[in-house]
Design an enzyme around this catalytic site. Structure first.
Site, PDB file in Angstrom:
ATOM      1  N   CYS A 173     -21.113  23.046  -0.483  1.00 19.09           N
ATOM      2  CA  CYS A 173     -19.990  22.716   0.248  1.00 19.09           C
ATOM      3  C   CYS A 173     -20.647  21.957   1.319  1.00 19.09           C
ATOM      4  CB  CYS A 173     -19.078  23.882   0.522  1.00 19.09           C
ATOM      5  SG  CYS A 173     -17.873  23.404   1.728  1.00 19.09           S
TER       6      CYS A 173
ATOM      7  N   LYS B 171       8.941 -10.602  -7.211  1.00 16.77           N
ATOM      8  CA  LYS B 171       9.090  -9.417  -8.583  1.00 16.77           C
ATOM      9  C   LYS B 171       8.583  -8.205  -7.534  1.00 16.77           C
ATOM     10  CE  LYS B 171       7.965  -7.847 -13.270  1.00 16.77           C
ATOM     11  NZ  LYS B 171       7.494  -6.616 -12.969  1.00 16.77           N
TER      12      LYS B 171
ATOM     13  N   CYS C 117     -14.357  29.195   4.619  1.00 16.95           N
ATOM     14  CA  CYS C 117     -14.603  27.663   4.770  1.00 16.95           C
ATOM     15  C   CYS C 117     -13.477  27.094   5.726  1.00 16.95           C
ATOM     16  CB  CYS C 117     -14.491  27.018   3.373  1.00 16.95           C
ATOM     17  SG  CYS C 117     -15.014  25.477   3.348  1.00 16.95           S
TER      18      CYS C 117
ATOM     19  N   SER D 171      13.414  -5.291 -20.419  1.00 18.68           N
ATOM     20  CA  SER D 171      12.245  -5.420 -19.502  1.00 18.68           C
ATOM     21  C   SER D 171      12.057  -7.105 -19.517  1.00 18.68           C
ATOM     22  CB  SER D 171      11.203  -4.731 -19.943  1.00 18.68           C
ATOM     23  OG  SER D 171      10.370  -5.410 -21.123  1.00 18.68           O
TER      24      SER D 171
ATOM     25  N   ARG E 264      16.693   3.066 -14.978  1.00 15.48           N
ATOM     26  CA  ARG E 264      16.449   2.127 -16.159  1.00 15.48           C
ATOM     27  C   ARG E 264      16.249   2.965 -17.398  1.00 15.48           C
ATOM     28  NH1 ARG E 264      12.518  -2.745 -17.274  1.00 15.48           N
ATOM     29  NH2 ARG E 264      10.957  -1.586 -18.510  1.00 15.48           N
TER      30      ARG E 264
ATOM     31  N   CYS F 248     -19.449  24.549   4.606  1.00 10.98           N
ATOM     32  CA  CYS F 248     -19.886  25.967   4.934  1.00 10.98           C
ATOM     33  C   CYS F 248     -21.160  26.123   3.789  1.00 10.98           C
ATOM     34  CB  CYS F 248     -18.778  26.874   4.345  1.00 10.98           C
ATOM     35  SG  CYS F 248     -18.350  26.843   2.615  1.00 10.98           S
TER      36      CYS F 248
ATOM     37  N   CYS G  82     -14.797  24.322  -3.457  1.00 11.64           N
ATOM     38  CA  CYS G  82     -15.772  25.349  -2.574  1.00 11.64           C
ATOM     39  C   CYS G  82     -14.982  26.701  -2.764  1.00 11.64           C
ATOM     40  CB  CYS G  82     -15.534  24.797  -1.157  1.00 11.64           C
ATOM     41  SG  CYS G  82     -16.384  26.149  -0.169  1.00 11.64           S
TER      42      CYS G  82
ATOM     43  N   GLU H 126      12.089 -16.070  -7.996  1.00 12.21           N
ATOM     44  CA  GLU H 126      12.205 -14.932  -7.139  1.00 12.21           C
ATOM     45  C   GLU H 126      10.844 -14.042  -7.175  1.00 12.21           C
ATOM     46  OE1 GLU H 126      15.538 -12.654  -8.524  1.00 12.21           O
ATOM     47  OE2 GLU H 126      16.654 -14.432  -9.213  1.00 12.21           O
TER      48      GLU H 126
ATOM     49  N   PHE I 122      24.188   5.291  17.699  1.00  5.62           N
ATOM     50  CA  PHE I 122      24.566   5.440  16.288  1.00  5.62           C
ATOM     51  C   PHE I 122      24.659   6.759  15.809  1.00  5.62           C
ATOM     52  CE2 PHE I 122      23.860   6.087  11.876  1.00  5.62           C
ATOM     53  CZ  PHE I 122      24.427   5.007  11.223  1.00  5.62           C
TER      54      PHE I 122
ATOM     55  N   LYS J  29       2.668 -12.498 -13.246  1.00  2.00           N
ATOM     56  CA  LYS J  29       1.989 -11.303 -12.669  1.00  2.00           C
ATOM     57  C   LYS J  29       0.883 -11.766 -11.545  1.00  2.00           C
ATOM     58  CE  LYS J  29       3.887  -7.365 -14.277  1.00  2.00           C
ATOM     59  NZ  LYS J  29       3.633  -5.990 -14.697  1.00  2.00           N
TER      60      LYS J  29
ATOM     61  N   ASP K 136       7.887  -4.636  -6.365  1.00  2.00           N
ATOM     62  CA  ASP K 136       7.412  -3.410  -7.457  1.00  2.00           C
ATOM     63  C   ASP K 136       7.950  -1.961  -6.778  1.00  2.00           C
ATOM     64  OD1 ASP K 136       5.575  -2.310  -9.074  1.00  2.00           O
ATOM     65  OD2 ASP K 136       3.777  -2.564  -8.021  1.00  2.00           O
TER      66      ASP K 136
ATOM     67  N   TYR L 143      18.785  -8.009  -7.460  1.00  2.00           N
ATOM     68  CA  TYR L 143      18.460  -9.431  -8.174  1.00  2.00           C
ATOM     69  C   TYR L 143      19.373  -9.684  -9.423  1.00  2.00           C
ATOM     70  CZ  TYR L 143      15.769  -6.320 -11.297  1.00  2.00           C
ATOM     71  OH  TYR L 143      15.868  -5.288 -12.101  1.00  2.00           O
TER      72      TYR L 143
ATOM     73  N   LYS M 155      13.721 -17.580 -13.517  1.00  2.00           N
ATOM     74  CA  LYS M 155      14.691 -17.466 -14.362  1.00  2.00           C
ATOM     75  C   LYS M 155      15.400 -18.685 -14.459  1.00  2.00           C
ATOM     76  CE  LYS M 155      15.518 -12.909 -12.483  1.00  2.00           C
ATOM     77  NZ  LYS M 155      16.302 -12.020 -11.417  1.00  2.00           N
TER      78      LYS M 155
HETATM   79  P1  AMP Z   1       8.374  -4.853 -16.377  1.00  2.00           P
HETATM   80  O1  AMP Z   1       8.590  -3.542 -16.049  1.00  2.00           O
HETATM   81  O2  AMP Z   1       6.885  -5.369 -16.295  1.00  2.00           O
HETATM   82  O3  AMP Z   1       8.972  -5.163 -17.776  1.00  2.00           O
HETATM   83  O4  AMP Z   1       9.172  -5.792 -15.395  1.00  2.00           O
HETATM   84  C1  AMP Z   1      10.707  -5.757 -15.477  1.00  2.00           C
HETATM   85  C2  AMP Z   1      10.895  -5.277 -14.317  1.00  2.00           C
HETATM   86  O5  AMP Z   1      10.899  -5.941 -13.103  1.00  2.00           O
HETATM   87  C3  AMP Z   1      12.636  -5.121 -14.196  1.00  2.00           C
HETATM   88  O6  AMP Z   1      12.941  -3.806 -14.786  1.00  2.00           O
HETATM   89  C4  AMP Z   1      12.933  -4.838 -12.893  1.00  2.00           C
HETATM   90  O7  AMP Z   1      13.160  -3.715 -12.561  1.00  2.00           O
HETATM   91  C5  AMP Z   1      11.828  -5.602 -12.279  1.00  2.00           C
HETATM   92  N1  AMP Z   1      12.118  -6.847 -11.085  1.00  2.00           N
HETATM   93  C6  AMP Z   1      11.496  -6.755  -9.861  1.00  2.00           C
HETATM   94  N2  AMP Z   1      11.832  -7.926  -9.344  1.00  2.00           N
HETATM   95  C7  AMP Z   1      12.774  -8.287  -9.917  1.00  2.00           C
HETATM   96  C8  AMP Z   1      13.410  -9.744 -10.197  1.00  2.00           C
HETATM   97  N3  AMP Z   1      13.408 -10.566  -9.126  1.00  2.00           N
HETATM   98  N4  AMP Z   1      14.090 -10.037 -11.350  1.00  2.00           N
HETATM   99  C9  AMP Z   1      14.257  -9.199 -12.348  1.00  2.00           C
HETATM  100  N5  AMP Z   1      13.342  -7.993 -12.335  1.00  2.00           N
HETATM  101  C10 AMP Z   1      12.686  -7.794 -11.400  1.00  2.00           C
HETATM  102 ZN    ZN Z   2     -16.735  25.249   2.032  1.00  2.00          ZN
END
Ligand code: AMP
Ligand code: ZN
Length: 664
Positions: free
Chosen positions: A402, A112, A426, A80, A133, A405, A420, A110, A34, A308, A114, A221, A284
């Protein structure tokens, strides 16, 4: 095959490999092959700028610098989600949905993800822009950074609509996150706390090449737009996948809340097998017409709800509290725990942050404590199980000296951490400072790693970073794990570092609170270490963005005789301690105190070049016009609203040529 065909062929091949590797997780060529193909393409493109293409795979390595991210209004608002925490919450939501919809309702479940949310706009199959966002109505344009993320397609496949937005989450998978942290620890830097914050911080980095080095991923998503010819959410996910996006395949259809709960129960356990962090499930309504009927509240869609996951918790015995000394002398207390399983890993240690935290929770050795793992990689203690406290338990007395030292610790008013103060004696501080000095963003000394630095200090071969420049081959070669070749590399790496520009040397010195940006500011303003060393606190605070905390730290650094001697030694070894003549020619303070807004398209320079000229000469670039704006530099097609605003506030509108006259 002519050159252009050759270039196109290479681009197609590399795009396909990228897709297999980063979207499908199924590489079909070796990394080496690659890289070779990419190099070949780069060479051809360099030789034939007429075939340049902003969507070429060579663009993934980044390089664009964004000083100020432009604020952009979303074409479609980013809402949100409402949260739920129990089966009852979910049933309530289903009841509300059913009240508004006649007939059957099907759901998509789905995961969620993070991370940091992102909205990508595609036009005619290529990435037009990527916006954070923000507040949901408007966000920041981070396109240059997003383009470096390999799982974001720059060109789409298949029968995509002419224009649409696609939403997703930028995440940093655990493996890459840990690797980044290992490197940081090696360099004596503080590790990042959790993948989510690191991912969202990455989006706003000014240097897109740095973003390119981070193993970020983009999981999609939602598709939004007009006339998209889609009828369900599930279909959207499948289409997005077909166009080349990374859409995790956990998504499942459900016909009732009880099926939704099955999905939740399954992933509540199996999410620990996923390569990235998830914090819940999103449910959803599948049918897009039904979604439309349900509509939105002021904050969130009525057709979706987040569930959650509960942060996982266990209780275990706290055997001992120990203390670590960092590069700056900061003390971190650590809880050494009886090993326990938590969220799929064995936990042995937890951070206690500082003395206040220990006092607040009254944490003692011998206590049984509750440990929680949220988004953080390092778990934290959230409470003590007082019912299990032994009768002879003693309150924790935070150390006064410390552990390395023996020096008495200090704690400045208003600071959480103890320090310290034995700056020059140290050992972890000495080692940490030299590790910082050699790190990539500082002197970037090739052939020398953090562990070797520790060894050199322990063997008394060096005691500060200026000693690196007197290291002899005979001394190094006898160290553990050093051979002829690696020794030569090390000595050569040190030699080469004498060319590193002043601003990075200044950062490398490790003056407290002087990070990369501050170092650059100070270097541009003072031009040499001698002038900077003479600056008083009063002088320093007049420099843009330098506050008293930084100013006092700089003054204290140069006041120390040891530091003065060390700098003299660096100077004698030929390290760059002033701005080079070449750079000086392009950098002035002429625009100090002026703020510019740049708008439109220019003839003689690119927007980015123009912005760089402003900052190189001490000016500031802002994205919106206000009373504080000194000049608006207008190119062709300047936005009419910007023009009106500038005229209203009576701010001079100048051309790029006026600006150049201003500088000369
Ligand atoms: P919150 O920030 O707690 O209001 O949650 C909303 C955020 O969840 C959205 O802005 C998305 O960025 C995030 N998110 C993560 N996974 C998903 C998903 N599968 N569908 C919709 N939102 C999602
Ligand atoms: Zn020290």
């Amino acid at each position: 095959m002519d050159i252009q065909q050759q270039i196109t062929k290479l681009r197609d091949e590399l795009n396909e490999h990228n897709y297999n590797y980063y979207v499908l997780d199924q590489p079909t060529v070796s990394d080496y092959d690659f890289d070779m193909k990419l190099k070949e393409l780069q060479t051809l493109e360099d030789a034939h700028p007429e075939f340049a293409d902003a969507f070429s795979p060579t663009q993934r390595v980044g390089g664009a610098i964004t000083k100020n991210f432009e604020t952009v209004v979303h074409d479609y608002r980013m809402y949100s989600l409402d949260n739920s925490y129990s089966k009852e919450d979910l049933l309530d939501w289903e009841t509300r949905v059913k009240k508004m919809i006649d007939g059957e309702v099907q759901y998509v479940c789905e995961l969620k993800y993070d991370g940091a949310s992102i909205s990508l706009t595609y036009e005619n199959g290529t990435l037009l822009k990527a916006i954070t966002r923000g507040d949901g109505v408007q966000g920041d344009d981070v396109t240059a950074n997003i383009k470096t993320i390999r799982s974001v397609p720059l060109r789409l496949k298949g029968d995509y609509p002419p224009r649409f937005d696609i939403r997703g989450e930028i995440v940093l998978p655990f493996e890459g996150f840990m690797k980044m942290n290992e490197e940081r620890i090696e360099m004596g830097e503080e590790p990042y706390r959790n993948p989510r914050n690191t991912a969202s911080g990455s989006l706003k980095l000014q240097d897109s090449a740095e973003v390119a080095r981070r193993p970020l991923e983009c999981l999609l998503y939602n598709i939004t737009g007009n006339n998209l010819n889609l009828s369900t959410q599930f279909e959207s996910l499948e289409k997005a996948r077909a166009w080349g996006f990374k859409v995790p395949d956990a998504a499942t259809l459900a016909n009732s809340t009880s099926e939704v709960l099955e999905f939740i129960d399954y992933w509540n356990v199996h999410r620990h097998d996923l390569p990235y962090e998830t914090d819940g499930v999103v449910v959803k309504v599948n049918d897009l017409h039904q979604q439309e009927e349900l509509g939105y509240t002021s904050k969130s869609p009525r057709w979706a709800i987040a569930y959650k996951f509960k942060a996982e918790q266990v209780s275990t015995l706290l055997n001992e509290i120990t203390y670590q000394v960092g590069r700056t002398g900061a003390i971190t207390p650590v809880a050494n725990l009886e090993p326990v399983e938590l969220a799929g890993t064995t936990v042995k240690r937890a951070s206690l942050h500082n003395a206040d935290q220990i006092e607040k929770l009254d944490i003692r050795e011998g206590d049984t404590v509750f440990v929680e793992k949220g988004g953080e990689i390092i778990p934290k203690i959230i409470a003590v199980d007082l019912s299990k406290r032994p009768a002879d338990s003693q309150p924790t007395h935070y150390i006064k000296h410390c552990p390395e030292c023996g020096t008495e610790l200090v704690r400045t008013e208003g600071e959480a951490q103890h320090y310290c103060p034995n700056y020059n004696g140290c050992q972890p501080q000495i080692i940490g400072r030299i590790q910082h000095f050699i790190s990539r963003k500082a002197m970037d000394i090739e052939g020398l790693g953090g562990e070797t630095v520790a060894l050199l200090v322990k063997e008394n071969l060096i005691s500060d970073y200026s000693d690196l420049y007197t290291l002899k081959k005979e001394e190094v070669i006898n160290l553990e794990r050093m051979a002829e070749k690696s020794t030569d590399n090390l000595i050569n790496g040190i030699e080469v570092s004498k060319k590193v520009p002043f601003e990075r040397v200044l950062f490398a010195l490790g003056i407290r609170f002087v990070g990369e940006t501050v170092a650059r500011k100070l270097a541009t303003h003072y031009k040499s270490i001698d002038k900077l060393a003479l600056a008083t606190t009063m002088d320093l605070v007049t420099v843009d963005e330098i506050g008293t905390r930084i100013a006092e730290s700089v003054v204290a650094f140069f006041k120390s005789e040891e530091n003065q001697n060390m700098i003299d030694r660096l100077k004698n070894h030929g390290v760059q301690l002033e701005i080079s003549a070449e750079k000086l020619a392009n950098q002035t303070n002429k625009l100090d105190g002026s703020t510019f807004v740049v708008s439109g398209v220019f003839e003689s320079v690119s927007r980015d070049e123009l912005k760089k000229m402003i900052t190189d000469n001490g000016g500031k670039v802002s994205s919106s016009i206000s009373k504080k704006t000194s000049y608006v530099i207008a190119g062709n097609n300047m936005g009419p609203s910007k023009r009106t605003k500038a005229e209203q506030l009576e701010i001079p509108i100048i051309t790029e040529y006026d600006f150049k006259t201003l500088l000369s």
